[in-house]
Design a protein around this motif. Structure first.
Motif, PDB file in Angstrom:
ATOM      1  N   ILE A 101      46.544  35.305  41.692  1.00 34.42           N
ATOM      2  CA  ILE A 101      47.689  34.949  42.678  1.00 34.42           C
ATOM      3  C   ILE A 101      47.114  35.593  44.081  1.00 34.42           C
ATOM      4  N   ILE A 102      46.668  36.637  44.157  1.00 32.23           N
ATOM      5  CA  ILE A 102      46.324  37.342  45.283  1.00 32.23           C
ATOM      6  C   ILE A 102      44.850  36.600  46.124  1.00 32.23           C
ATOM      7  N   ILE A 103      43.971  36.291  44.877  1.00 36.21           N
ATOM      8  CA  ILE A 103      42.918  35.531  45.435  1.00 36.21           C
ATOM      9  C   ILE A 103      43.190  34.196  45.871  1.00 36.21           C
TER      10      ILE A 103
ATOM     11  N   GLY B  76      41.364  31.399  42.217  1.00 41.14           N
ATOM     12  CA  GLY B  76      42.404  31.910  41.943  1.00 41.14           C
ATOM     13  C   GLY B  76      43.601  31.433  40.816  1.00 41.14           C
ATOM     14  N   VAL B  77      43.721  29.742  40.999  1.00 46.83           N
ATOM     15  CA  VAL B  77      44.147  29.085  40.090  1.00 46.83           C
ATOM     16  C   VAL B  77      43.619  29.035  38.642  1.00 46.83           C
ATOM     17  N   LEU B  78      42.311  29.076  38.630  1.00 48.84           N
ATOM     18  CA  LEU B  78      41.855  29.051  37.185  1.00 48.84           C
ATOM     19  C   LEU B  78      42.126  30.484  36.665  1.00 48.84           C
ATOM     20  N   SER B  79      41.949  31.392  37.272  1.00 53.28           N
ATOM     21  CA  SER B  79      42.193  32.913  36.945  1.00 53.28           C
ATOM     22  C   SER B  79      43.700  32.992  36.395  1.00 53.28           C
ATOM     23  N   CYS B  80      44.728  32.561  37.023  1.00 54.54           N
ATOM     24  CA  CYS B  80      45.868  32.635  36.612  1.00 54.54           C
ATOM     25  C   CYS B  80      46.162  31.784  35.148  1.00 54.54           C
ATOM     26  N   VAL B  81      45.528  30.551  35.170  1.00 50.37           N
ATOM     27  CA  VAL B  81      45.776  29.896  33.930  1.00 50.37           C
ATOM     28  C   VAL B  81      45.114  30.532  32.986  1.00 50.37           C
TER      29      VAL B  81
ATOM     30  N   THR C 257      37.299  40.046  45.662  1.00 50.81           N
ATOM     31  CA  THR C 257      36.804  39.206  44.522  1.00 50.81           C
ATOM     32  C   THR C 257      35.887  40.023  43.839  1.00 50.81           C
ATOM     33  N   LEU C 258      35.024  40.637  44.272  1.00 53.35           N
ATOM     34  CA  LEU C 258      34.321  41.372  43.285  1.00 53.35           C
ATOM     35  C   LEU C 258      34.996  42.276  42.248  1.00 53.35           C
TER      36      LEU C 258
END
Lengths: 351, 346
Positions: free
Chosen positions: B32-34, B68-73, B269-270
């Motif tokens: 969400i932060i990203i 960000g969205v992919l990471s959440c999913v 991001t890193l």
């Protein structure tokens, strides 16, 4: 001794009370946090605008009081959360039994008192802003030219940044600049006849022009900024008299700053009022929960009905008890006076 | 020889699953932060698109939003898997999906790393668009009557005030363009006529700058006109005067602003990428250790978890062979079908 405002609390309503109290306590924590943020924001704003308020102004007391009140409200909320959670769990409640009483007293006296003080300040102080701003802005404008005088050398930069950020010019309008010398004497050519004329034309020997500093300029104007010879209508021919004059900022800094600070104080005041309400509800709920559980002897799951009350006896009885207990403590030869409500009457009759 | 073998008993497995579950939910927060960082950068670029010729590349903020969205999913899915991993019945449902899921996770991590690198490297294209955009913006500064460009004066003025800069590379850029509209020039004045005749294009050029170039920290009132003429102002030397106007050019100012934004986003991001790699490794250990347990049907036994079943070169060889087999398998099936049909027909 009839308890004050008793309320019968069987098991189910007790649980409901605890759950509702938990929710209200979290709301109180949120409100306390918001007050902390808002008063912090106001303090930071006042630090930037400090030069434009007279030093005798009491206004900074408001965010300071609100900060402390907000912190106490936050603490009360957290206590409420912990106590209401503990009252639903038999293993967690015993440590709370001892501390809850003094905490309620502290919360009512300290927290309530602070909130009332902060609310009072929020209502009373914004009235004094008008004079403080008048004096502060007047001093700042007068010292605009003193860029080499120690103590006032920042005035020019601060006034320019104020006018640029808040989109205002002068105290009540751009004509205020016509009455102060805002060009430093160091940059005035003494051999220039125009300069000599202007200085000699007024009693105080100030170099007054009908021009304004660059920070008064309005970027929305379609033509490049006109800063000089503003009272001379022939100096800058108007090419379209139908268009409104957007050359300089129209508002004075006094009005802009007053509105800005009063808005912030108003927001803070309304948040303080809401927090006061929430805190009163939380403290009331905690008191009822505490007295109801005391009636059961600290056993949470007891199925019996108990009464929750605000005070054990009426106000008069409470004061009498407190006074007599104080008297018993001071008497040199203490009789076997058992502490309690019934015997004091006999003591009185004996004495 | 398995790669990085670790022994897991039941307690350790449970601890691993619980720890991974928690880390996955933190990772959803990081996603969400990203996402919000990418959104913020997109809004900032849009805000100043007027001075960027409307041709700025939105690759970095778009990819941050997508990541960000992919990471959440992915991480919420992984959290669900870790939660179910403690129950053998529920875990049996997930078993066939875990290997492809882990492969997708590795791919996602690689792409995330590339996006983080992009945050640091894509500064050059921004510099070009800024240079072009500012040049055009200053050209249209005086066109406050032309529809479609009438806002340019306000935009440039507010830009110079906010970023404390003047002109494209410096204040002298204003000397080379006509920034005062013809509408406000008195053509009957001799001075105006001289200036217009003095250059080929017939432009009214002055050695002056707009008011927004003025520096409030200057001790003297701002000198905007006749900047290079020392005798026009008392006690003034334009060679040594530094505080009168902003010295920095707006291109450098905007570039440094966006660079610092993108650098900090790249760093965040890193860090998130490192976190994701840890989660993927943990998930791999959980998968391999649980797979070894389900065979003997004894949930309390010890098992081993590893990263790769064989060492890296052997795994790579096996992967290549399986790809070849897939290709050969299709051929063999086709031949079999032909020969099968052949005898039938024949």
């Amino acid at each position: 001794m009839a308890p004050v405002l008793p309320l019968v609390l069987p098991l189910q309503p007790r649980i409901r009370l605890a759950q509702g109290l938990w929710l209200l306590s979290w709301l109180l924590v949120l409100a306390g946090g918001l007050i902390l943020l808002c008063s912090g924001h106001l303090l930071v704003q006042l630090r930037h605008l400090g030069t434009f308020l007279a030093p005798s102004c009491q206004f900074p007391a408001l965010p300071q009081a609100a900060l402390v009140a907000g912190a106490v409200a936050l603490g009360t909320g957290l206590v409420g959360v912990g106590a209401s959670r503990a009252s639903l769990n038999a293993a967690l409640y015993p440590p709370w039994r001892g501390v809850l009483g003094p905490m309620l007293v502290a919360g009512t006296a300290g927290g309530g008192g602070l909130l009332v003080i902060a609310l009072g300040l929020a209502l009373a102080l914004p009235g004094s802003l008008d004079e403080a701003l008048e004096e502060g802005l007047g001093t700042a404008l007068a010292h605009y030219k003193d860029t080499e005088v120690p103590g006032h050398c920042q005035a020019k930069r601060l006034v320019d940044e104020l006018q640029l950020r808040y989109h205002c010019c002068g105290r009540h309008g751009y004509k205020d600049w016509f009455g102060v010398q805002w060009v430093s004497s160091r940059y005035l050519d003494p051999s220039d006849q125009d300069v000599v004329d202007r200085i000699q034309s007024n009693v105080e020997g100030l170099y007054l022009t009908d021009g304004v500093p660059f920070s008064c300029c309005n970027p929305h104007s379609p033509r490049p900024c006109l800063q000089n010879r503003l009272s001379d209508s022939y100096a800058h021919p108007l090419f379209d008299p139908r268009q409104p004059n957007q050359n300089l900022w129209a508002q004075g800094c006094h009005e802009v700053l007053l509105e800005h600070l009063q808005d912030l104080a108003g927001t803070l005041g309304s948040m303080l009022a809401v927090t006061f309400l929430l805190q009163a509800l939380v403290l009331l709920g905690l008191r009822y929960l505490q007295t109801a559980l005391e009636g059961l002897g600290g056993v949470i799951d007891g199925e019996g009905e108990t009464q929750g009350y605000l005070f054990a006896g009426g106000l008069k009885d409470m004061l009498k008890t407190a006074w007599l207990q104080g008297g018993v403590a001071c008497r040199p030869a203490p009789e076997e006076a058992p502490p309690g409500e019934a015997p004091p009457k006999e003591d009185l009759s004996e004495a | 020889m398995a790669l990085l073998k670790v022994k897991f008993d039941q307690k350790k497995r449970v601890k691993l699953a619980q720890g991974l579950w928690l880390m996955n939910w933190f990772s959803v927060l990081a996603g969400i932060i990203i996402f919000s960082l990418g959104l913020f950068l997109k809004i900032e670029l849009r805000k100043r698109s007027d001075v960027m010729n409307n041709s700025e590349s939105h690759f970095v903020p778009n990819s941050l939003i997508g990541m960000g969205v992919l990471s959440c999913v992915f991480n919420s899915l992984a959290g669900k898997i870790c939660y179910d991993a403690l129950d053998p019945a529920k875990y049996a449902r997930w078993k066939p999906w875990l290997k492809p899921y882990l492969a997708i996770c590795v791919l996602f991590n690689i792409v995330l790393f590339l996006v983080a690198l992009c945050c640091f490297l894509l500064r050059g294209s921004l510099e070009n668009t800024l240079g072009q955009g500012l040049k055009n913006g200053m050209k249209y500064y005086r066109d406050t009557d032309t529809p479609g460009r009438c806002f340019m004066k306000k935009t440039i003025d507010m830009l110079q005030i906010e970023f404390k800069c003047c002109g494209n590379n410096g204040f002298r850029d204003w000397f080379e363009i006509q920034w005062i509209s013809n509408r406000y020039l008195d053509f009957s004045s001799k001075e105006v006529k001289d200036r217009i005749k003095s250059n080929v294009d017939g432009r009214y050029l002055v050695d002056g700058v707009p008011f927004s170039c003025c520096n409030p920290s200057s001790p003297r009132p701002c000198i905007q006109y006749q900047i290079t003429n020392n005798s026009a102002h008392y006690s003034y030397d334009h060679q040594t005067e530094e505080l009168n106007l902003w010295v920095r050019g707006c291109r450098a100012a905007l570039l440094s602003y966006y660079s610092s934004l993108m650098n900090s986003m790249g760093v965040v991001t890193l860090l998130v990428w490192l976190f994701e790699v840890t989660i993927t490794i943990g998930l791999r250990y959980l998968q391999t250790s649980l797979d070894r347990v389900s065979n003997p049907e004894e949930p309390e036994s010890e098992s081993e978890g590893w990263l790769l079943e064989k060492s890296v070169p052997e795994t790579w060889k096996a992967f290549l062979e399986s790809v070849k087999k897939l290709g050969k398998g299709n051929q063999v099936e086709a031949e079999g079908a032909d020969t099968g049909q052949g005898p039938e027909a024949g």
